[in-house]
Motif scaffolding. Sequence first.
Motif, PDB file in Angstrom:
ATOM      1  N   VAL A   4       0.927  -1.151   0.176  1.00  0.00           N
ATOM      2  CA  VAL A   4       0.045   0.195   0.076  1.00  0.00           C
ATOM      3  C   VAL A   4       0.772   1.244   0.171  1.00  0.00           C
ATOM      4  O   VAL A   4       1.888   1.251   0.235  1.00  0.00           O
ATOM      5  CB  VAL A   4      -0.980   0.138   1.047  1.00  0.00           C
ATOM      6  CG1 VAL A   4      -1.976  -1.183   0.910  1.00  0.00           C
ATOM      7  CG2 VAL A   4      -0.158   0.094   2.521  1.00  0.00           C
ATOM      8  N   GLY A   5       0.387   2.250  -0.472  1.00  0.00           N
ATOM      9  CA  GLY A   5       1.041   3.578  -0.558  1.00  0.00           C
ATOM     10  C   GLY A   5       0.080   4.625  -0.639  1.00  0.00           C
ATOM     11  O   GLY A   5      -1.009   4.613  -0.586  1.00  0.00           O
ATOM     12  N   LEU A   6       0.695   5.935  -0.548  1.00  0.00           N
ATOM     13  CA  LEU A   6      -0.067   7.150  -0.694  1.00  0.00           C
ATOM     14  C   LEU A   6      -0.882   7.140  -2.031  1.00  0.00           C
ATOM     15  O   LEU A   6      -1.926   7.908  -2.161  1.00  0.00           O
ATOM     16  CB  LEU A   6       0.797   8.077  -0.221  1.00  0.00           C
ATOM     17  CG  LEU A   6       1.245   8.423   1.265  1.00  0.00           C
ATOM     18  CD1 LEU A   6       2.250   9.687   1.287  1.00  0.00           C
ATOM     19  CD2 LEU A   6      -0.067   8.923   2.064  1.00  0.00           C
ATOM     20  N   TYR A  36     -14.196  -5.386  -3.683  1.00  0.00           N
ATOM     21  CA  TYR A  36     -14.955  -4.248  -3.115  1.00  0.00           C
ATOM     22  C   TYR A  36     -15.008  -2.940  -3.971  1.00  0.00           C
ATOM     23  O   TYR A  36     -14.060  -2.491  -4.384  1.00  0.00           O
ATOM     24  CB  TYR A  36     -14.600  -4.054  -1.504  1.00  0.00           C
ATOM     25  CG  TYR A  36     -15.031  -5.180  -0.836  1.00  0.00           C
ATOM     26  CD1 TYR A  36     -14.176  -5.989  -0.520  1.00  0.00           C
ATOM     27  CD2 TYR A  36     -16.208  -5.051  -0.124  1.00  0.00           C
ATOM     28  CE1 TYR A  36     -14.405  -7.059   0.401  1.00  0.00           C
ATOM     29  CE2 TYR A  36     -16.583  -6.124   0.915  1.00  0.00           C
ATOM     30  CZ  TYR A  36     -15.665  -7.260   1.172  1.00  0.00           C
ATOM     31  OH  TYR A  36     -15.954  -8.068   1.810  1.00  0.00           O
ATOM     32  N   GLN A  38     -15.557   0.981  -3.192  1.00  0.00           N
ATOM     33  CA  GLN A  38     -15.760   1.954  -2.069  1.00  0.00           C
ATOM     34  C   GLN A  38     -16.153   3.665  -2.752  1.00  0.00           C
ATOM     35  O   GLN A  38     -15.339   4.110  -3.287  1.00  0.00           O
ATOM     36  CB  GLN A  38     -14.780   2.200  -0.948  1.00  0.00           C
ATOM     37  CG  GLN A  38     -14.997   3.167   0.128  1.00  0.00           C
ATOM     38  CD  GLN A  38     -13.892   2.896   1.233  1.00  0.00           C
ATOM     39  OE1 GLN A  38     -12.642   2.776   0.904  1.00  0.00           O
ATOM     40  NE2 GLN A  38     -14.130   3.154   2.633  1.00  0.00           N
ATOM     41  N   GLY A  41     -17.237   8.741   1.419  1.00  0.00           N
ATOM     42  CA  GLY A  41     -17.734   8.691   2.754  1.00  0.00           C
ATOM     43  C   GLY A  41     -18.458   7.346   2.974  1.00  0.00           C
ATOM     44  O   GLY A  41     -19.236   7.649   4.006  1.00  0.00           O
ATOM     45  N   LYS A  42     -18.422   6.402   2.472  1.00  0.00           N
ATOM     46  CA  LYS A  42     -19.154   5.178   2.388  1.00  0.00           C
ATOM     47  C   LYS A  42     -18.169   3.853   2.831  1.00  0.00           C
ATOM     48  O   LYS A  42     -16.764   4.031   2.625  1.00  0.00           O
ATOM     49  CB  LYS A  42     -19.926   4.602   1.293  1.00  0.00           C
ATOM     50  CG  LYS A  42     -21.176   5.762   1.219  1.00  0.00           C
ATOM     51  CD  LYS A  42     -21.646   5.221   0.013  1.00  0.00           C
ATOM     52  CE  LYS A  42     -23.073   6.339  -0.456  1.00  0.00           C
ATOM     53  NZ  LYS A  42     -23.745   5.776  -1.532  1.00  0.00           N
ATOM     54  N   GLY A  43     -18.605   2.930   3.400  1.00  0.00           N
ATOM     55  CA  GLY A  43     -17.674   1.834   3.683  1.00  0.00           C
ATOM     56  C   GLY A  43     -17.616   0.959   2.163  1.00  0.00           C
ATOM     57  O   GLY A  43     -18.518   1.228   1.360  1.00  0.00           O
ATOM     58  N   PRO A  44     -16.719  -0.207   2.043  1.00  0.00           N
ATOM     59  CA  PRO A  44     -16.851  -0.975   0.963  1.00  0.00           C
ATOM     60  C   PRO A  44     -17.792  -1.857   0.794  1.00  0.00           C
ATOM     61  O   PRO A  44     -18.454  -2.340   1.808  1.00  0.00           O
ATOM     62  CB  PRO A  44     -15.238  -1.849   1.448  1.00  0.00           C
ATOM     63  CG  PRO A  44     -14.552  -1.104   2.492  1.00  0.00           C
ATOM     64  CD  PRO A  44     -15.533  -0.249   3.019  1.00  0.00           C
ATOM     65  N   PHE A  46     -19.566  -5.120  -1.317  1.00  0.00           N
ATOM     66  CA  PHE A  46     -19.020  -6.047  -1.906  1.00  0.00           C
ATOM     67  C   PHE A  46     -19.646  -6.316  -3.494  1.00  0.00           C
ATOM     68  O   PHE A  46     -20.744  -5.607  -4.001  1.00  0.00           O
ATOM     69  CB  PHE A  46     -19.964  -7.212  -1.229  1.00  0.00           C
ATOM     70  CG  PHE A  46     -19.846  -8.496  -2.119  1.00  0.00           C
ATOM     71  CD1 PHE A  46     -20.985  -9.027  -2.752  1.00  0.00           C
ATOM     72  CD2 PHE A  46     -18.721  -9.467  -2.167  1.00  0.00           C
ATOM     73  CE1 PHE A  46     -21.089 -10.315  -3.478  1.00  0.00           C
ATOM     74  CE2 PHE A  46     -18.725 -10.490  -2.878  1.00  0.00           C
ATOM     75  CZ  PHE A  46     -19.792 -10.945  -3.439  1.00  0.00           C
ATOM     76  N   PHE A  89     -10.973  -2.259  -4.600  1.00  0.00           N
ATOM     77  CA  PHE A  89     -10.262  -2.783  -3.874  1.00  0.00           C
ATOM     78  C   PHE A  89     -10.319  -4.008  -4.095  1.00  0.00           C
ATOM     79  O   PHE A  89     -11.477  -4.919  -4.168  1.00  0.00           O
ATOM     80  CB  PHE A  89     -10.332  -2.707  -2.261  1.00  0.00           C
ATOM     81  CG  PHE A  89      -9.886  -1.286  -1.838  1.00  0.00           C
ATOM     82  CD1 PHE A  89     -11.212  -0.264  -1.705  1.00  0.00           C
ATOM     83  CD2 PHE A  89      -8.814  -0.873  -1.366  1.00  0.00           C
ATOM     84  CE1 PHE A  89     -10.839   0.854  -1.315  1.00  0.00           C
ATOM     85  CE2 PHE A  89      -8.735   0.369  -0.945  1.00  0.00           C
ATOM     86  CZ  PHE A  89      -9.484   1.098  -0.868  1.00  0.00           C
ATOM     87  N   PHE A 103      -6.037  -6.305   2.157  1.00  0.00           N
ATOM     88  CA  PHE A 103      -6.411  -5.630   0.922  1.00  0.00           C
ATOM     89  C   PHE A 103      -5.305  -4.887   0.118  1.00  0.00           C
ATOM     90  O   PHE A 103      -4.215  -4.556   0.342  1.00  0.00           O
ATOM     91  CB  PHE A 103      -7.394  -4.346   1.513  1.00  0.00           C
ATOM     92  CG  PHE A 103      -8.687  -4.836   1.883  1.00  0.00           C
ATOM     93  CD1 PHE A 103      -8.941  -5.132   2.932  1.00  0.00           C
ATOM     94  CD2 PHE A 103      -9.765  -4.418   0.964  1.00  0.00           C
ATOM     95  CE1 PHE A 103     -10.294  -5.645   3.501  1.00  0.00           C
ATOM     96  CE2 PHE A 103     -10.933  -4.713   1.475  1.00  0.00           C
ATOM     97  CZ  PHE A 103     -11.286  -5.235   2.490  1.00  0.00           C
TER      98      PHE A 103
END
Lengths: 113, 112
Positions: A4-6, A36, A38, A41-44, A46, A89, A103
Amino acid sequence: GESVGLHLPTLSVQEGDNSIINCAYSNSASDYFIWYKQESGKGPQFIIDIRSNMDKRQGQRVTVLLNKTVKHLSLQIAATQPGDSAVYFCAENPRGSARQLTFGSGTQLTVLP
Amino acid sequence: KAGVTQTPRYLIKTRGQQVTLSCSPISGHRSVSWYQQTPGQGLQFLFEYFSETQRNKGNFPGRFSGRQFSNSRSEMNVSTLELGDSALYLCASSSGVQNIQYFGAGTRLSVL
């Protein structure tokens, strides 16, 4: 998933075109994979999943392809729509690790009008 | 069927304080997992509970803890907050049959 990274990889597509989002996973012991979506402002949310005993799985407008030889996963979205704009993701679940998902860093998909 | 509910949605704390976040899973789901999401580290697994027992734990310090109640609701606690704990904390639930984890909208924690 990949480290992961910025910086999120980005993908821009024209509305109506097909989108392909790629993901490399790291653990050869992973036997379950999941995509997923996303939105801000929301969660992932499915989208689709696949087990390691399959190479391909189709859903509504989405297809996931799994290549275990090169540890690669892809998500294909047919006839991309503005509502598909989001961060996507991939996640892997190593065998025996219960519900622990690892993830990837995500891909920002932007659908252009 | 109601989805995963997380409360509160937003929280502001100062360094050194502690915080408790709550998660109500989808009805009938017995597994609850917690994740931390930050711009720098992405989504990282904290821990998973099933039938009130912690089954799996990620690589986080002992300041991060959780528990699950008999009705499957779960809480996570972070003690001695640090600036780096600022993040979106996500809860996900799944049934014992499927691996699919369904996420809540998260709790946005800001540590000042």
